[in-house]
Design a protein around this motif. Structure first.
Motif: not given
Lengths: 445, 445
Positions: A54-79
């Protein structure tokens, strides 16, 4: 637990698998129980979710990584996305503001902030929980993780605690030392600073109000490029009086070079490869379809991707960067939120690309000024929209898109296409995005 | 001088550069003065032409090599093609019959017969001339080249001469010996048998009449598959009484393994590759567009093609064959008489291929039963003919060829295309050839 994972910069030290848009945390190199491979970010995310669903996970990153993060962790991950690169202080403030304003986390709650790329086991995440609980007590404003040194490293900063207890006040910090100095520090009870800490959310928000006149997330985002580029350690931690350190003696590895990364591999070969019996201490990490045969080598890492082939003595592999800088860096493969692409051929006035869309995903509706494009569907089913005209497509269909026409494709199943781009000036930047109007959306769904 | 170059079998010992259709003599690895690279067959052909511009050169080979030979030596080169593989006796008879009946060489003239793949210098070709002159004298029926041994090799047969003179009668032959026996032979004045010899053309034709009832070239070709599969040495040389050997002490190398091939390379890197300063005795031969970086290696050969990546200790590289046999051999690149192709992508029901036609060349007019094809022209100009309809094409044009339709392309300039094949059963064998009728030919020129 609220946790912010800092997904940091690109890097060339794991070339040819890392590049300008793919950092080491996205390389799929760790074998899962089901035989598939996961990346560092997938591994860490899975480990956190196993411990605290149930924990809250937020990924802090920069623009070029956003697509890859969604690809690897799914659309619902908070960034939380930095609009441009700043140092760790602005990035951490932005992520905390995102937690407070966009995810509505109570400012009284503790937050754990840590890099996404250490190679760790479950006890590390237990230790993060311990940090959060300690921060929640309010004995100090900041609680750092102090990692028990395993050798006198020159790569890390050191934390010197007041006492040898599990949790102690911090006496002082020391910058990356030479090996002899590191030995002295360790003799005095110093711990590695891995950039992992916990505090109450409001602590960071208050500091931000005080130091950069922070009002809210949107305000911060709007003037992000004007913020000072300073590190969190320098701006906050080293000036804080009420600061504790909590010891961690479990497995903690920084897999930043081929030498350390291959140590963490469970089997010597990932991808297509064969080692003959005369090989000793040889690892193959092969992302291409081309088989690798290694014979009679000792302590060598071989890594192949569409961007390069590295064959290096393991010790020497830490000196890779200046050589990689001499290669023209053309991104040959990328994971996008909708799937992936692979550059197959480059001519002076033509590019050929294999595009794979995941089921249910689509590209942006877009056009190009200076190039014609052709799609040949080679697998799957979906729909294309070209200048508003929708059409069902499947393997064998050919779609012509002269320069200026607006186009997209919506995958129903997994959909694979060969895209040929033709023009005198083919540039990534030549892309205008549009919104599909309602009628088009209707037609295309 | 009349010379027959025997262009022999495929081989895997130079994998990944040699494969089922590309033998080692076609690998472009030798640097020319102008900085370009030439293959063994190109090098030997150039060396012969430099020495004897008017000489008659005939290549004796089997079907799979014909396209590559035309690609590398031009359309005008004379080739005697075995309709199926037999041993050296039938192949040599067929080539000599070709010389006599198709190229009208006087049967009284001497012929030199030698393998296409030794690595030699000009003195070797002078020695071939010497062999031909000796054969012309008629002192013996056959004149062999005897190569002065440089070490007690186990790889070659030995020729034991009657006397140590430059030209001597042959006392006897010895099969490949072990090293100790080889030492004895050498102490007795034995010479290596490199399979190089000269005789009068009529000598071989007479032997063929006697042994296999040879009448003429066409008759031989028609019943080639019924001829006995025996070697020339066994069938002729070892039974001949009037046989001489002529010594050759110049450079003569068999570049059949990576270890020997890399010794002949003038520079350590061919293709895209970098060696760092800590590398010693490392060679890179890279046919791909992917750069190779080698660091801290010693006595290693790295070779990359679309079919594989070899990284091997040089000594170990001679044991490559059993490993290569375990890889699925898919031909990823081939040189054809009209140009070349490269397989870029394989899906279960689609293949994507880059096709390059040389200026003025065209494919066969052909069709496929079980696959549709699409061409996207990405460079150059030419004409396509699809079911009789001719059309000018250039970069950006798309040609659709559903299963069953007859099609070809005629290149005016160099012409490059992406070909996508789509179907459930894509097979190389699925190809029906047709003759373009006059009207089509007219339209397409």
């Amino acid at each position: 637990m609220n946790i912010i994972l800092l997904s940091g910069g690109s890097g060339k030290r794991l070339w040819p698998l890392s590049n300008d848009i793919r950092s080491k945390q996205f390389i799929k190199i760790f074998k899962r129980e089901d035989g598939s491979y996961e990346s560092m970010i997938q591994r860490v995310y899975r480990q956190i979710k196993q411990l605290d669903e149930e924990g809250t996970v937020l990924i802090a990153t920069s623009k070029p990584q956003v697509s890859t993060i969604h690809n690897q962790l799914g659309e619902d991950i908070s960034i939380s996305v930095e609009p441009c690169r700043r140092d760790t202080f602005p990035a951490i403030v932005l992520a905390n503001a995102f937690l407070a304003d966009m995810m509505h986390i109570d400012p009284e709650e503790p937050v754990v902030i840590c890099p996404v790329d250490p190679y760790v086991e479950e006890d590390y995440f237990q230790a993060l929980k311990g940090l959060a609980e300690q921060a929640d007590k309010g004995e100090a404003n900041l609680v750092l993780m102090g990692i028990e040194p395993t050798y006198p490293s020159e790569k890390y900063g050191y934390i010197i605690p007041e006492s040898p207890e599990q949790t102690a006040m911090v006496r002082t910090f020391r910058e990356k030392p030479d090996a002899d100095t590191a030995k002295e520090y360790i003799a005095r009870g110093a711990l590695w600073n891995g950039g992992v800490f916990a505090c109450k959310l409001k602590y960071i928000l208050d500091k931000a109000r005080e130091m950069i006149g922070f009002q809210n997330y949107n305000d911060l985002l709007a003037r992000y490029d004007t913020l000072p580029g300073i590190s969190f350690d320098y701006a906050v931690a080293e000036k804080e009086e009420r600061i504790q350190v909590r010891r961690f003696a479990g497995k903690w590895k920084d897999l930043g070079t081929w030498n350390t990364l291959t140590e963490a591999m469970e089997e010597p070969v990932v991808g297509k490869g064969i080692l003959n019996a005369a090989c000793r201490g040889v690892n193959i990490v092969n992302e291409t379809d081309i088989p690798v045969l290694a014979m009679g080598l000792r302590d060598v890492v071989i890594s192949a991707s569409a961007e390069g082939i590295l064959v290096s003595d393991k010790e020497q592999s830490s000196y890779i960067k200046p050589f990689v800088d001499t290669f023209e860096q053309q991104v040959m493969f990328a994971e996008k939120s909708w799937g992936s692409f692979r550059l197959m051929d480059m001519e002076t006035e033509a590019l050929t690309i294999k595009v794979t869309l995941n089921p249910g995903h689509s590209m942006n509706y877009h056009s190009h000024r200076n190039r014609d494009e052709v799609w040949v569907v080679i697998w799957g089913e979906g729909r294309t929209v070209v200048d508003g005209a929708s059409r069902r497509v499947r393997a064998g269909d050919v779609i012509l898109m002269p320069a200026g026409c607006r186009h997209t494709v919506i995958a129903e199943t997994e959909l694979k296409m060969i895209e040929v781009q033709i023009g005198e000036n083919i540039e990534v930047q030549d892309k205008q995005k549009f919104v599909l109007d309602e009628r088009e959306q209707h037609l295309s769904q």
